[in-house]
Design an enzyme around this catalytic site. Sequence first.
Site, PDB file in Angstrom:
ATOM      1  N   SER A  31       2.770   5.904  -2.621  1.00  0.00           N
ATOM      2  CA  SER A  31       4.019   6.769  -2.835  1.00  0.00           C
ATOM      3  C   SER A  31       4.330   6.949  -4.211  1.00  0.00           C
ATOM      4  O   SER A  31       4.825   8.273  -4.678  1.00  0.00           O
ATOM      5  CB  SER A  31       5.231   6.200  -2.203  1.00  0.00           C
ATOM      6  OG  SER A  31       5.207   6.271  -0.861  1.00  0.00           O
ATOM      7  N   ALA A  36       0.737  -1.239  -0.028  1.00  0.00           N
ATOM      8  CA  ALA A  36       0.113  -0.028   0.092  1.00  0.00           C
ATOM      9  C   ALA A  36       0.810   1.321  -0.040  1.00  0.00           C
ATOM     10  O   ALA A  36       0.805   2.405  -0.788  1.00  0.00           O
ATOM     11  CB  ALA A  36      -0.843  -0.244   1.295  1.00  0.00           C
ATOM     12  N   GLU A  37       1.994   1.211   0.918  1.00  0.00           N
ATOM     13  CA  GLU A  37       2.632   2.403   0.958  1.00  0.00           C
ATOM     14  C   GLU A  37       3.539   2.828  -0.399  1.00  0.00           C
ATOM     15  O   GLU A  37       3.711   3.848  -0.737  1.00  0.00           O
ATOM     16  CB  GLU A  37       3.704   2.351   2.141  1.00  0.00           C
ATOM     17  CG  GLU A  37       4.421   3.558   2.148  1.00  0.00           C
ATOM     18  CD  GLU A  37       4.627   4.278   3.578  1.00  0.00           C
ATOM     19  OE1 GLU A  37       5.449   5.116   3.602  1.00  0.00           O
ATOM     20  OE2 GLU A  37       4.269   3.640   4.444  1.00  0.00           O
ATOM     21  N   THR A  38       3.830   1.644  -1.037  1.00  0.00           N
ATOM     22  CA  THR A  38       4.553   1.874  -2.164  1.00  0.00           C
ATOM     23  C   THR A  38       3.692   2.254  -3.339  1.00  0.00           C
ATOM     24  O   THR A  38       4.255   3.351  -3.974  1.00  0.00           O
ATOM     25  CB  THR A  38       5.084   0.221  -2.735  1.00  0.00           C
ATOM     26  OG1 THR A  38       6.228  -0.256  -1.694  1.00  0.00           O
ATOM     27  CG2 THR A  38       5.763   0.433  -4.092  1.00  0.00           C
TER      28      THR A  38
END
Length: 144
Positions: A67, A62-64
């Site tokens: 971002s 999710a963060e990848t």
Amino acid sequence: MKQPMDRIMADLPPELAAEQLVNRLGIKITEWSRERVVGTMPVAGNRQPFGLLHGGASAALAETLGSLAAAAYVAPDGMLVGLELNCTHHRAARDGLVTGVCEPLHEGAQIGTYQVTITNDRDQLVCSARLTCLLRKGRNTGGR
């Protein structure tokens, strides 16, 4: 055609490119635009001790994706940092690939918020996440 992450990795010193978390988790970006970022990740190699997909691996996916969506917004010379990540794990994934789809909820002058849905091979919701980033358009300081 090179994967979007391959283009990013090409700009890194080789010793840093080799140790990136996306490589260790097997994340592959299949679509990347300002409006939508899609990526996959195998469950195998990313399990917790009970044999299920590790929640931290879902959070990393999710963060990848969030971002990368923020990076597309601040491109070509901006920068971003994550401020907050919230994940809700709805069901277990035991095998195959999970697919994450990220779309912006809000992109402002300083803050961007991105919604990520992660589904299994049967298109069932595994995790929903929200990432909020601090955005700096045109102010890439090169780490200084």
